[in-house]
Design an enzyme around this catalytic site. Sequence first.
Site, PDB file in Angstrom:
ATOM      1  N   ASP A   1      -2.411  71.046  18.536  1.00 32.24           N
ATOM      2  CA  ASP A   1      -2.410  72.210  17.666  1.00 32.24           C
ATOM      3  C   ASP A   1      -2.502  73.438  18.563  1.00 32.24           C
ATOM      4  O   ASP A   1      -3.330  73.480  19.484  1.00 32.24           O
ATOM      5  CB  ASP A   1      -3.625  72.187  16.731  1.00 32.24           C
ATOM      6  CG  ASP A   1      -3.506  71.165  15.620  1.00 32.24           C
ATOM      7  OD1 ASP A   1      -2.580  70.328  15.671  1.00 32.24           O
ATOM      8  OD2 ASP A   1      -4.341  71.198  14.692  1.00 32.24           O
TER       9      ASP A   1
ATOM     10  N   SER B   1      -8.389  76.069  24.721  1.00 28.06           N
ATOM     11  CA  SER B   1      -7.808  76.418  26.009  1.00 28.06           C
ATOM     12  C   SER B   1      -6.295  76.450  25.904  1.00 28.06           C
ATOM     13  O   SER B   1      -5.760  76.870  24.884  1.00 28.06           O
ATOM     14  CB  SER B   1      -8.270  75.456  27.097  1.00 28.06           C
ATOM     15  OG  SER B   1      -7.984  76.009  28.364  1.00 28.06           O
TER      16      SER B   1
ATOM     17  N   HIS C   1      -1.960  64.975  22.745  1.00 24.61           N
ATOM     18  CA  HIS C   1      -1.282  63.701  22.590  1.00 24.61           C
ATOM     19  C   HIS C   1       0.046  63.679  23.365  1.00 24.61           C
ATOM     20  O   HIS C   1       0.588  64.724  23.720  1.00 24.61           O
ATOM     21  CB  HIS C   1      -1.018  63.441  21.098  1.00 24.61           C
ATOM     22  CG  HIS C   1      -2.268  63.474  20.264  1.00 24.61           C
ATOM     23  ND1 HIS C   1      -2.880  62.323  19.806  1.00 24.61           N
ATOM     24  CD2 HIS C   1      -3.037  64.508  19.837  1.00 24.61           C
ATOM     25  CE1 HIS C   1      -3.961  62.654  19.111  1.00 24.61           C
ATOM     26  NE2 HIS C   1      -4.078  63.982  19.118  1.00 24.61           N
TER      27      HIS C   1
END
Length: 298
Positions: A99, A257, A155
Amino acid sequence: MTIVRSALARIAGHEGINFVLTNRIPRRWATRLFGWFSRIENPVVRDLSVATWRLFADLDLSDARTSEFRSLRDVFVRRLKDGARPVHPDPEILVSPCDAIVGAQGRVEAGQVLQVKGSAYALSDLLGDADHAARFAGGRYVTLRLTSSMYHRFHAPQDLCVESVTYIPGDTWNVNPPALRRVDRLFCRNERAPIRARLDRRGYPITLVPVAAILVAGIRLGFLGPGTELRVGGARVIPCDAALRKGEEMGWFEHGSTIILLTPEGFALHESAVEGRMIRAGQPLLRLPRDEDSTALG
């Protein structure tokens, strides 16, 4: 509550104030302190911390796998309910690993990539290896910025094999827009861990660069095995041979981050991935080249 939150948001949103509050402090000390504080397993500390967090950010925990959190850290590294981030199935698509808000993106030109408009840095400085950077000459880069309230796990963007991880110690500057506009070569200054991988699809090399920031108590890479601490042992290259399927978890940040994704020449930004907009893990990010390009397989 809404009035208070709006006022705090306006103060925090002022670029000069934001920069001072998040950068003109002992960043490494603050990061170590926050790492310790976030692990305190006390319901009062946890609830007050989350309530304060909600004053400054749109924290949505509705898709979290559990509503039971032992500490503030547990909220940061939360897992999601099954199916919360469906992975685009097209094998010709690289999906977003996380995200994020899509930041600077484009082609690698003369070994340079943009941090923000008008401010470039050398890819070899980011990766700490000129030969590694040369593999992406003319290639594509996409900057993905995770904010504090986002899902912090990332991922595999495609079926791939991780070949190595390079740990590069560094600073912990904030990576938000005010800092990116004011601090030259910021990503090259911060702690980071370039992950070299090769796609199962046509063997293309790609690299993901997780970049730490202020209050990020650690970059964790699950495929390296339990108990692996990147910060223990200093700068080094960690050989690896880890096969991951598209959408499989690679690791996580212990606060918001940035991830910079690098691909060879011929990859194109997917039309649904727009600079400045939010993207979710599993959504289309890049298209593989239409025709196999042998120069991209080096």
